[in-house]
Scaffold this motif. Sequence first.
Motif, mmCIF file in Angstrom:
data_model
loop_
_atom_site.group_PDB
_atom_site.id
_atom_site.type_symbol
_atom_site.label_atom_id
_atom_site.label_comp_id
_atom_site.label_asym_id
_atom_site.label_seq_id
_atom_site.Cartn_x
_atom_site.Cartn_y
_atom_site.Cartn_z
ATOM 1 N N ARG A 1 0.854 -1.192 0.000
ATOM 2 C CA ARG A 1 0.000 0.000 0.000
ATOM 3 C C ARG A 1 0.889 1.241 0.000
ATOM 4 O O ARG A 1 1.845 1.335 0.771
ATOM 5 N N HIS B 1 0.743 5.273 0.584
ATOM 6 C CA HIS B 1 -0.112 6.333 1.131
ATOM 7 C C HIS B 1 0.475 7.695 0.787
ATOM 8 O O HIS B 1 1.649 7.967 1.040
ATOM 9 N N THR C 1 4.336 7.197 2.173
ATOM 10 C CA THR C 1 4.649 6.022 2.994
ATOM 11 C C THR C 1 4.313 4.759 2.214
ATOM 12 O O THR C 1 3.204 4.627 1.685
ATOM 13 N N THR D 1 3.964 0.732 2.627
ATOM 14 C CA THR D 1 3.814 -0.297 3.655
ATOM 15 C C THR D 1 3.735 -1.670 3.007
ATOM 16 O O THR D 1 2.982 -1.873 2.051
ATOM 17 N N ASN D 2 4.515 -2.592 3.545
ATOM 18 C CA ASN D 2 4.540 -3.967 3.050
ATOM 19 C C ASN D 2 3.632 -4.828 3.921
ATOM 20 O O ASN D 2 3.864 -4.979 5.122
ATOM 21 N N PHE D 3 2.596 -5.410 3.324
ATOM 22 C CA PHE D 3 1.689 -6.312 4.031
ATOM 23 C C PHE D 3 1.966 -7.774 3.688
ATOM 24 O O PHE D 3 1.178 -8.648 4.037
ATOM 25 N N LEU E 1 12.828 -2.889 1.722
ATOM 26 C CA LEU E 1 11.506 -2.802 2.335
ATOM 27 C C LEU E 1 11.215 -4.148 2.985
ATOM 28 O O LEU E 1 10.961 -5.140 2.303
ATOM 29 N N ALA F 1 6.121 -7.772 6.102
ATOM 30 C CA ALA F 1 5.065 -7.210 6.939
ATOM 31 C C ALA F 1 5.437 -7.281 8.413
ATOM 32 O O ALA F 1 5.972 -8.278 8.889
ATOM 33 N N GLY G 1 8.113 -3.025 8.413
ATOM 34 C CA GLY G 1 7.719 -3.198 7.018
ATOM 35 C C GLY G 1 7.194 -1.949 6.357
ATOM 36 O O GLY G 1 6.134 -1.980 5.713
ATOM 37 N N ASN G 2 7.906 -0.834 6.497
ATOM 38 C CA ASN G 2 7.495 0.388 5.810
ATOM 39 C C ASN G 2 8.693 1.305 5.613
ATOM 40 O O ASN G 2 9.671 1.252 6.367
ATOM 41 N N GLN H 1 9.384 5.617 4.311
ATOM 42 C CA GLN H 1 8.656 6.861 4.092
ATOM 43 C C GLN H 1 9.613 8.004 3.796
ATOM 44 O O GLN H 1 10.798 7.956 4.121
#
Length: 400
Positions: free
Chosen positions: A220, A222, A238, A240-242, A296, A299, A303-304, A306
């Motif tokens: 994701r 952002h 930002t 983000t790794n899920f 990166l 999760a 896991g983010n 920015q």
Amino acid sequence: MELCSRSLMRFTTPTILLLFLLSCSTFTSTEAYDALDPNGNITIKWDVISWTPDGYVAVVTIFNFQQYRHIQAPGWTLGWTWAKKRGDMEHDGRVPKNFTLKAPGPGYTCGPAKIVKPTKYVTSDGRRVTQAMMTWNVTCTYSQFLAQKTPTCCVSLSSFYNDTIVPCPTCTCGCQNNLTQPGSCVNPDSPYLASVVSEQEKRNSYAPLVQCTSHMCPIRVHWHVKVNYKDYWRVKVTITNFNYRMNYTKWNLVVQHPNFDNLTQLFSFNYKPLNPYQNINDTAMLWGVQFYNDLLMQAGPLGNVQSELLFQKDKSTFTFEKGWGFPRRIYFNGDNCVMPPPDAYPYLPNAGLRQNVSLLVLLITLLTSVAIQFVHKLERNMKQFLLIVIVGEFTAILLL
């Protein structure tokens, strides 16, 4: 940004000796695959450098001409078949065909081998130049749809002037379905999280194991419009790794926004403008700083990544109205991310009021116009009626 790695591999068959080299080059290519990277492709160059009694020795070089799509771990796999007929050569040898490239999974389609001008090689001492006996080129292009049937990333939006956080669209990359498909996602609060992730890693699958979310995407992005200054405005990005199964090494982000022609400062990301059409500078490639945030992580808490971007305002175009401050398109590692619908973007506090007032004015104008037309029509009908009455009375007098 380094877009490819280098390796050397050697193997033999009963008739062919091949040397493989994966490298970068300024090799010219004319194949196109998308508007932001019109010359992006992977080119395979097959050089016959010498003949042997039962075949030939060939050097195979793979060039990555894609600006923002690199080969992720665990790497690439190249395959081909041999033509049944021998090639039209001075010596006996088979021509390769039906090339397949996985990098690491599907997504690439390779065209037929084409004979091109033989490659020239300079010896290590720089004193002599040798030439390949024959050279073929094979061009492979990427399709996100062939790589995976569903998207791999999505975009969420927010701003300082509106409390609304616009999330990724629901079920962007899939829907939570643990009833019929148990294990389709992982709850981050589950006490069995570590064991589930460990068990999935043993399967050595490329399929992502994602955290349970409303969007179910591995990635994701952002975009937050953070601050408005007199001559500048600031954005926070930002990523983000899920995905519990993937660490994204040397990730990159491609963002399209009209104000990138006035990007003033970038914090903790690297930046390169992408302007394939020269006169339009609205696209940027961003990637991490080496040994700082170019990895990166999977999760979890780490896991983010920015950064913040500072743009200088162009008073002739700058506005926060109608979602202008948000990106037009975003790519992560070369895959197009799904954006929220434009009517869901955060709007200025008075934008809704102005819109309602505009609708009211339009409605009043329309009703007034209808009323005026009705009155005019009524007046015409009354005049016609009076004329008929007068004519009728005059006719009656004549008859008498």
